[in-house]
Design a protein around this motif. Structure first.
Motif, mmCIF file in Angstrom:
data_model
loop_
_atom_site.group_PDB
_atom_site.id
_atom_site.type_symbol
_atom_site.label_atom_id
_atom_site.label_comp_id
_atom_site.label_asym_id
_atom_site.label_seq_id
_atom_site.Cartn_x
_atom_site.Cartn_y
_atom_site.Cartn_z
ATOM 1 N N LEU A 1 47.703 -28.045 16.708
ATOM 2 C CA LEU A 1 46.435 -27.657 16.093
ATOM 3 C C LEU A 1 46.682 -27.468 14.601
ATOM 4 O O LEU A 1 47.536 -26.681 14.211
ATOM 5 N N MET A 2 45.950 -28.216 13.784
ATOM 6 C CA MET A 2 46.177 -28.167 12.345
ATOM 7 C C MET A 2 44.993 -27.514 11.648
ATOM 8 O O MET A 2 43.837 -27.800 11.965
ATOM 9 N N ALA A 3 45.282 -26.624 10.707
ATOM 10 C CA ALA A 3 44.256 -25.952 9.899
ATOM 11 C C ALA A 3 44.476 -26.304 8.428
ATOM 12 O O ALA A 3 45.601 -26.608 8.019
ATOM 13 N N ALA B 1 45.638 -21.128 9.315
ATOM 14 C CA ALA B 1 46.610 -21.531 10.330
ATOM 15 C C ALA B 1 47.286 -20.307 10.944
ATOM 16 O O ALA B 1 47.513 -20.242 12.154
ATOM 17 N N GLU B 2 47.590 -19.315 10.093
ATOM 18 C CA GLU B 2 48.242 -18.113 10.602
ATOM 19 C C GLU B 2 47.296 -17.321 11.513
ATOM 20 O O GLU B 2 47.709 -16.787 12.545
ATOM 21 N N GLN B 3 46.020 -17.285 11.165
ATOM 22 C CA GLN B 3 45.036 -16.611 12.026
ATOM 23 C C GLN B 3 44.961 -17.297 13.395
ATOM 24 O O GLN B 3 44.932 -16.642 14.443
ATOM 25 N N HIS B 4 44.933 -18.642 13.363
ATOM 26 C CA HIS B 4 44.897 -19.386 14.628
ATOM 27 C C HIS B 4 46.166 -19.144 15.443
ATOM 28 O O HIS B 4 46.109 -19.032 16.677
ATOM 29 N N PHE B 5 47.308 -19.093 14.774
ATOM 30 C CA PHE B 5 48.573 -18.842 15.470
ATOM 31 C C PHE B 5 48.532 -17.489 16.186
ATOM 32 O O PHE B 5 48.916 -17.381 17.362
ATOM 33 N N ASN C 1 45.844 -15.821 17.166
ATOM 34 C CA ASN C 1 44.874 -15.901 18.265
ATOM 35 C C ASN C 1 45.449 -16.632 19.477
ATOM 36 O O ASN C 1 45.353 -16.163 20.616
ATOM 37 N N PHE C 2 46.037 -17.806 19.217
ATOM 38 C CA PHE C 2 46.562 -18.598 20.335
ATOM 39 C C PHE C 2 47.764 -17.917 20.994
ATOM 40 O O PHE C 2 47.945 -18.031 22.206
ATOM 41 N N SER C 3 48.561 -17.228 20.199
ATOM 42 C CA SER C 3 49.682 -16.475 20.782
ATOM 43 C C SER C 3 49.154 -15.407 21.738
ATOM 44 O O SER C 3 49.656 -15.228 22.854
ATOM 45 N N LYS C 4 48.108 -14.695 21.301
ATOM 46 C CA LYS C 4 47.519 -13.636 22.125
ATOM 47 C C LYS C 4 46.887 -14.218 23.390
ATOM 48 O O LYS C 4 47.021 -13.661 24.479
ATOM 49 N N VAL D 1 51.660 -25.906 19.268
ATOM 50 C CA VAL D 1 52.139 -25.797 17.887
ATOM 51 C C VAL D 1 50.935 -25.636 16.967
ATOM 52 O O VAL D 1 49.980 -26.411 17.046
ATOM 53 N N VAL D 2 50.965 -24.613 16.116
ATOM 54 C CA VAL D 2 49.888 -24.371 15.153
ATOM 55 C C VAL D 2 50.478 -24.464 13.758
ATOM 56 O O VAL D 2 51.582 -23.975 13.515
ATOM 57 N N GLY D 3 49.761 -25.091 12.830
ATOM 58 C CA GLY D 3 50.289 -25.191 11.466
ATOM 59 C C GLY D 3 49.315 -25.817 10.507
ATOM 60 O O GLY D 3 48.146 -26.042 10.822
ATOM 61 N N THR D 4 49.830 -26.092 9.320
ATOM 62 C CA THR D 4 49.056 -26.778 8.272
ATOM 63 C C THR D 4 49.436 -28.251 8.306
ATOM 64 O O THR D 4 50.029 -28.733 9.268
ATOM 65 N N HIS D 5 49.118 -28.975 7.206
ATOM 66 C CA HIS D 5 49.502 -30.393 7.140
ATOM 67 C C HIS D 5 51.016 -30.577 7.157
ATOM 68 O O HIS D 5 51.501 -31.704 7.239
ATOM 69 N N ALA D 6 51.782 -29.471 7.119
ATOM 70 C CA ALA D 6 53.243 -29.561 7.272
ATOM 71 C C ALA D 6 53.610 -30.202 8.610
ATOM 72 O O ALA D 6 54.700 -30.756 8.765
#
Length: 390
Positions: A322-324, A330-334, A336-339, A374-379
């Motif tokens: 999932l890319m933000a 991206a950190e907010q999504h990480f 949320n998805f972790s929880k 996996v959650v992140g940016t365009h990295a």
């Protein structure tokens, strides 16, 4: 007849290598380009306006006799020329002028000028008008069409662009440009031939509806807009078909993880979330790529819908990325998805440009191995990122 898309601007009179380079800066390389370089607006120079009828803010052609020309000293030195036509007096003001210009505007000279009328200290004035002195007994016709004002760039004058468009229009015939609209379609929508629309927009007649032209409501503008929008739609359709022709993994509808997810979510999804989630779930069962855009206000629950889609891939045994667009999001999504996914036994990894050294190496190892989500940016798009089973 030669198609004008194949004729270089250097075929026009006065266009050498230097001018061709300037024209290329605004995308004008062929005669077709010149014809599709349409005016931004128009000036009405088709009639001479009596000075007594002028109003502030008006652009007008005025003709009269010079009653006097003096250099006046104010905050800035200027040449002030008083022009009379029997109906009133108008001042022409020049802040940049030469002695020869002053002498050319001596008392008794007949002058025709064009410019914007403004209120001034001595009545109505035009600052730096376009003007020419008239020879006695030699009448000069006014313009026969509205005067076009073109998009330009440094070193390209309006006079030059008008000259080029005039030459290109002289070569324009019914078959000089490809007209992509089928005849039946043009008839059904009452659209004029392409060459007529282009000719009209470059040189509208004096009685043209300037309000319609200014607002883009004129029939000639509609003709070009229709073709442009139709071409855009057909291009998108071709792009969609090429994407649809690719193969995609057909993911079966998930039954276990979504229910566990809902049990731990803490609130009931809205009807819209469930509906859109079901539509996406169906798309993911197909063996062709999904083409879908979800639109919703902030807080509408788009992330929960994304989670439903992720769960379908996860239950099928695949990895999800999932890319933000920003690291904060991206950190907010990480988080949320972790929880959400930790109670389901799904490991979530996080990757962003700010991760360095050992933390980055650990994240890359997770992505290549144990992390199913996996959650992140365009990295995430970088070559060194190796997914296990994306």
């Amino acid at each position: 007849m030669t198609e004008l898309a194949a004729v270089s601007v250097t075929a026009l009179k006065g266009v050498g290598a230097a001018l061709a380079e300037k024209l290329a800066k605004v995308g004008l390389e062929t005669l077709q380009d010149v014809l599709f370089h349409l005016p931004l607006r128009y000036q009405d120079r088709t009639r001479i306006v009596p000075i007594g009828e002028l109003r502030p803010g008006q652009d007008a052609v005025v003709e009269g006799t010079v009653a006097g020309a003096d250099v006046v000293m104010g905050r800035r030195r200027s040449l002030l020329v008083r022009l009379q036509d029997g109906s009133g007096t108008l001042s022409l003001r020049f802040y940049h002028f030469s002695q020869a210009q002053k002498e050319g505007l001596k008392r008794g000279t007949q002058v025709r000028c064009y410019g914007e009328v403004r209120p001034g200290s001595s009545g109505l004035e035009i600052y730096h008008p376009e003007y020419r002195a008239l020879s006695a007994g030699e009448p000069i016709a006014v313009e026969q069409t509205l005067t076009p004002i073109y998009p330009s760039t440094e070193g390209l004058t309006q006079q030059r662009l008008r000259s080029l468009s005039e030459q290109a229009l002289a070569r324009l015939g019914p078959h000089s440009l490809p007209d992509w609209l089928p005849r039946e379609l043009a008839r059904d929508y009452q659209l004029s031939p392409l060459d007529q629309a282009i000719r009209y927009l470059h040189r509208p007649p004096p009685d043209a509806d300037q309000a319609e032209l200014a607002e883009g409501r004129h029939w000639a503008q509609h003709r070009l807009a229709f073709e442009e929008l139709l071409t855009h739609q057909l291009s998108l359709q071709r792009l969609r078909e090429s994407v649809r022709a690719q193969q995609a993994l057909a993911l079966p509808i998930a039954k276990r993880l979504p229910q566990q997810f809902l049990d731990n979510l803490g609130f009931a999804p809205t009807g819209a979330q469930l509906r859109v989630g079901a539509e996406i779930a169906y798309d993911l069962t197909q063996d062709e790529p999904m083409l879908r855009l979800i639109q919703g206000d902030v807080g509408a629950g788009k992330t929960v819908v994304a989670a439903f889609a992720a769960l379908q891939a996860l239950e099928a045994g695949y990895q999800v990325a999932l890319m933000a667009p920003t690291e904060i999001l991206a950190e907010q999504h990480f988080l949320n998805f972790s929880k959400w996914l930790a109670p389901l036994g799904v490991e979530v990894a996080w990757l962003a440009g700010k991760l360095k050294g050992k933390a980055r190496a650990a994240a890359l190892e997770q992505i290549a191995g144990s992390a199913a989500m996996v959650v992140g940016t365009h990295a995430l798009f970088q070559d060194e990122v190796k997914f296990a089973r994306l």
